[in-house]
Design a protein around this motif. Structure first.
Motif, PDB file in Angstrom:
ATOM      1  N   PHE A  80       0.846  -1.200   0.000  1.00 15.02           N
ATOM      2  CA  PHE A  80       0.000   0.000   0.000  1.00 15.02           C
ATOM      3  C   PHE A  80       0.877   1.243   0.000  1.00 15.02           C
ATOM      4  O   PHE A  80       2.002   1.228   0.475  1.00 15.02           O
ATOM      5  CB  PHE A  80      -0.913   0.000   1.228  1.00 15.02           C
ATOM      6  CG  PHE A  80      -2.050  -0.965   1.115  1.00 15.02           C
ATOM      7  CD1 PHE A  80      -1.845  -2.319   1.310  1.00 15.02           C
ATOM      8  CD2 PHE A  80      -3.322  -0.526   0.795  1.00 15.02           C
ATOM      9  CE1 PHE A  80      -2.890  -3.219   1.195  1.00 15.02           C
ATOM     10  CE2 PHE A  80      -4.376  -1.412   0.679  1.00 15.02           C
ATOM     11  CZ  PHE A  80      -4.157  -2.765   0.878  1.00 15.02           C
ATOM     12  N   ALA A  99       0.875   0.857   5.402  1.00 18.15           N
ATOM     13  CA  ALA A  99      -0.223   0.228   6.149  1.00 18.15           C
ATOM     14  C   ALA A  99       0.270  -0.828   7.131  1.00 18.15           C
ATOM     15  O   ALA A  99      -0.324  -1.890   7.287  1.00 18.15           O
ATOM     16  CB  ALA A  99      -1.263  -0.378   5.189  1.00 18.15           C
ATOM     17  N   LEU A 100       1.382  -0.518   7.818  1.00 17.20           N
ATOM     18  CA  LEU A 100       1.861  -1.447   8.853  1.00 17.20           C
ATOM     19  C   LEU A 100       0.899  -1.398  10.036  1.00 17.20           C
ATOM     20  O   LEU A 100       0.280  -0.364  10.296  1.00 17.20           O
ATOM     21  CB  LEU A 100       3.261  -1.044   9.312  1.00 17.20           C
ATOM     22  CG  LEU A 100       4.354  -1.181   8.263  1.00 17.20           C
ATOM     23  CD1 LEU A 100       5.668  -0.630   8.799  1.00 17.20           C
ATOM     24  CD2 LEU A 100       4.528  -2.630   7.837  1.00 17.20           C
ATOM     25  N   LEU A 101       0.807  -2.518  10.745  1.00 18.13           N
ATOM     26  CA  LEU A 101      -0.045  -2.546  11.933  1.00 18.13           C
ATOM     27  C   LEU A 101       0.692  -1.805  13.041  1.00 18.13           C
ATOM     28  O   LEU A 101       1.775  -2.219  13.458  1.00 18.13           O
ATOM     29  CB  LEU A 101      -0.344  -3.989  12.331  1.00 18.13           C
ATOM     30  CG  LEU A 101      -1.008  -4.795  11.207  1.00 18.13           C
ATOM     31  CD1 LEU A 101      -1.108  -6.263  11.574  1.00 18.13           C
ATOM     32  CD2 LEU A 101      -2.382  -4.242  10.884  1.00 18.13           C
ATOM     33  N   THR A 102       0.100  -0.709  13.504  1.00 19.11           N
ATOM     34  CA  THR A 102       0.860   0.209  14.357  1.00 19.11           C
ATOM     35  C   THR A 102       1.082  -0.328  15.773  1.00 19.11           C
ATOM     36  O   THR A 102       1.912   0.188  16.496  1.00 19.11           O
ATOM     37  CB  THR A 102       0.147   1.574  14.441  1.00 19.11           C
ATOM     38  OG1 THR A 102      -1.255   1.336  14.562  1.00 19.11           O
ATOM     39  CG2 THR A 102       0.402   2.405  13.223  1.00 19.11           C
ATOM     40  N   ASP A 103       0.332  -1.371  16.159  1.00 24.35           N
ATOM     41  CA  ASP A 103       0.538  -1.883  17.513  1.00 24.35           C
ATOM     42  C   ASP A 103       1.557  -3.027  17.553  1.00 24.35           C
ATOM     43  O   ASP A 103       1.807  -3.582  18.612  1.00 24.35           O
ATOM     44  CB  ASP A 103      -0.794  -2.322  18.132  1.00 24.35           C
ATOM     45  CG  ASP A 103      -1.507  -3.367  17.285  1.00 24.35           C
ATOM     46  OD1 ASP A 103      -1.206  -3.433  16.071  1.00 24.35           O
ATOM     47  OD2 ASP A 103      -2.340  -4.117  17.818  1.00 24.35           O
ATOM     48  N   PHE A 136       3.282 -11.411  10.853  1.00 27.01           N
ATOM     49  CA  PHE A 136       1.813 -11.466  10.926  1.00 27.01           C
ATOM     50  C   PHE A 136       1.169 -12.456   9.950  1.00 27.01           C
ATOM     51  O   PHE A 136       0.431 -13.348  10.373  1.00 27.01           O
ATOM     52  CB  PHE A 136       1.254 -10.044  10.739  1.00 27.01           C
ATOM     53  CG  PHE A 136      -0.230  -9.950  10.865  1.00 27.01           C
ATOM     54  CD1 PHE A 136      -0.830  -9.873  12.112  1.00 27.01           C
ATOM     55  CD2 PHE A 136      -1.042  -9.942   9.738  1.00 27.01           C
ATOM     56  CE1 PHE A 136      -2.209  -9.787  12.239  1.00 27.01           C
ATOM     57  CE2 PHE A 136      -2.417  -9.864   9.854  1.00 27.01           C
ATOM     58  CZ  PHE A 136      -3.006  -9.784  11.100  1.00 27.01           C
ATOM     59  N   ARG A 163       6.749  -7.749   4.483  1.00 21.65           N
ATOM     60  CA  ARG A 163       5.536  -8.421   4.940  1.00 21.65           C
ATOM     61  C   ARG A 163       4.753  -8.974   3.751  1.00 21.65           C
ATOM     62  O   ARG A 163       4.209 -10.080   3.806  1.00 21.65           O
ATOM     63  CB  ARG A 163       4.676  -7.426   5.733  1.00 21.65           C
ATOM     64  CG  ARG A 163       3.429  -8.034   6.311  1.00 21.65           C
ATOM     65  CD  ARG A 163       2.639  -7.005   7.091  1.00 21.65           C
ATOM     66  NE  ARG A 163       2.047  -5.985   6.225  1.00 21.65           N
ATOM     67  CZ  ARG A 163       1.235  -5.024   6.656  1.00 21.65           C
ATOM     68  NH1 ARG A 163       0.941  -4.939   7.933  1.00 21.65           N
ATOM     69  NH2 ARG A 163       0.722  -4.140   5.819  1.00 21.65           N
TER      70      ARG A 163
END
Lengths: 261, 270
Positions: free
Chosen positions: B90, B94-98, B107, B156
């Motif tokens: 993206f 759009a990495l998962l921020t948590d 992931f 990822r």
């Protein structure tokens, strides 16, 4: 005139459509809930984020509500010579009513708004989209654990609220107002019923937990993915869930305690 | 035997949004093993095209076949199976921020495989090494620069070794060094991992530099397609304006407006 009717109709249709969407949404989430049994870690994380982090505000509020309740009720009850019954009256007010309702309102403000903002921002920053493209269903991975966490955390928080409220009432009643400490506890024991009062209060808090979390996750998921959209979703979460809690509380109270009088 | 059929085959694609036609009969072939770029001015729906290929949007008409399967007709389960073989980068990363860098790359592996932890660790380190960020694995996404975030997202996206990799504006907003790194990575990963790549971009030089084939889109249609060399020699005025970045031409500098002189003389309406 026709214009106004048309606008009213459009508004009603829009509301209905959103309501329908929120039901389909929750249905899809609920179908995915059993999968969480295999991954309890995800739910535990959410109970921490939603429940444990809400504890400070719940405990402080509960303590003060209990103390104020004891003070106010004492002033009235002393006129009837009934001040020794302060214990059960404080306990019943908290367990049946104030515990679940005030906790739910605080829960909506503290945890509901955070949930809506978090999910809305995940949408705005394409995190939900990227998850979908990784063949991971965000409803199951993100929404379901949060819904389960909210439903489990809310009754626990309400119980803590009531417990600390009763303790706060005790401190004021015995320390400040001179009520006998044995009377406070023994009268409470004699007059508070596990099923009629405590369990009914727990049922209320489970329902409130479900509704507030549902509204929060739906508003976040349905938010327009801009900063303004997320802000609106957060506001709507707090307003709608507070109103829903108050409305549902009346219905539940009528159902549970309506025929006692 | 080498499979000569295109990996992605788009035929007669029509798609509209909010009353606006975005695609009006688009045909595109993405050849296996090649880097194909889809280019066009902003607002031509390039990102939407990737969303359509990934099954996140449904076309109004037409077919999108990936390895023989018509994406819009797939059930949700089959679509998710197909997506496991697709990677998408993206624009924002759009990495998962948590989750930290390591967990972000891990992931998809954790979600879709039952691999033991030690193997996940090795795979994640291999992917991070490929994008040069093995040393950054403990960092949180908020501590990464834009270029680094995109590289982590790239690691990822290739975690499950996809057959098809899609890039949404991979070069926009990158400094020259990050840009150079990304250009090199996209080409090398495609060749080393035997993937097929689609790049959506309007950065002409970088994209034309690594693409094997270009499609130019404008106003809902394919204007021209061919190898970069062929398009650079194109006689079409529009193609020349786009590739050379000329301010005026078939795409006018001015947004449609009434006559300027008349508008200046008109009294403003109260």
């Amino acid at each position: 005139m026709i214009d106004t009717l048309q606008q009213l109709g459009a508004w009603a249709l829009q509301r209905l459509e959103r309501l329908g969407r929120s039901h389909l949404f929750i249905l899809r989430v609920v179908v995915g809930l059993p999968e969480l049994l295999a991954r309890p870690g995800l739910v535990v994380q959410q109970i921490f984020a939603i429940g444990v982090l809400s504890l400070p505000i719940i405990l402080v509020a509960g303590l003060f509500v209990g103390m104020v309740l004891a003070l106010q009720l004492y002033n009235t009850m002393v006129n009837f010579g009934a001040e020794q019954s302060l214990g059960p009256v404080v306990a019943l007010s908290l367990v049946r009513e104030l515990g679940p309702v005030v906790t739910a309102l605080l829960f909506a403000g503290r945890a509901g708004s955070a949930l809506a903002a978090e999910i809305g921002l995940m949408k705005a920053t394409e995190q939900l989209s990227s998850m979908e493209m990784m063949a991971v269903d965000p409803l199951r991975r993100i929404i379901a654990p949060r819904l389960a966490g909210g439903i489990l955390a809310m009754p626990l928080l309400a119980a803590m609220f009531s417990a600390i409220g009763i303790s706060g009432g005790f401190v004021v009643a015995t320390g400040l107002l001179g009520v006998d400490s044995n009377a406070y506890w023994s009268q409470m024991q004699a007059n508070v019923d596990l099923f009629d009062d405590v369990i009914n209060g727990v049922i209320k808090s489970v329902v409130f937990g479900m509704v507030v979390t549902w509204i929060a996750v739906f508003e976040g998921f349905d938010a327009i993915p801009t900063s303004e959209g997320v802000a609106r979703a957060t506001t709507r979460t707090v307003v709608n869930s507070s109103l829903a809690v108050l409305g549902l509380d009346f219905i539940l109270t009528a159902l549970m305690f309506g025929d006692n009088g | 035997m080498l499979d000569e059929t295109p990996l992605v085959e788009i035929r007669g694609l029509r798609f509209g949004y909010a009353g606006r036609t975005i695609f009006d009969g688009v045909d595109i072939d993405i050849q296996r093993g090649k880097v194909t770029a889809i280019m066009g001015p902003s607002g031509t729906g390039k990102t939407t095209l990737l969303r359509l290929i990934g099954g996140q949007e449904r076309p109004d008409a037409g077919t999108i076949r990936i390895d023989g399967a018509n994406v819009p007709a797939l059930s949700r389960r089959k679509l998710f199976e197909l997506r496991k073989r697709m990677g998408m980068l993206f624009q924002s990363g759009a990495l998962l921020t948590d989750l930290n860098v390591f967990e972000n790359v891990a992931f998809p592996l954790r979600e879709h495989t039952e691999l033991p932890e030690i193997m996940i660790r090795d795979l994640v380190l291999i992917k991070l090494e490929a994008v040069g960020l093995r040393g950054a694995r403990e960092l949180m996404p908020s501590a990464l620069s834009g270029g680094m975030a995109r590289r982590v997202a790239l690691a990822r996206a290739i975690a499950l070794d996809p057959m098809l990799m899609m890039y949404d504006e991979p070069f926009s907003g990158q400094d020259p060094i990050s840009m150079g790194v990304l250009v090199k990575l996209i080409r090398e990963l495609n060749d080393a991992l035997g993937m097929t790549t689609i790049i959506v971009s309007h950065d002409v030089n970088e994209t034309a530099g690594i693409a094997d084939y270009l499609y130019l889109l404008s106003e809902g249609r394919v204007v021209e397609h061919g190898t970069p060399k062929r398009l650079q020699e194109s006689g079409s005025e529009w193609t020349r304006q786009f590739l050379e970045g000329l301010p005026d031409g078939p795409v006018p500098f001015h947004y449609p407006a009434p006559d300027f002189a008349r508008e200046l003389l008109e009294l403003p309406s109260p």
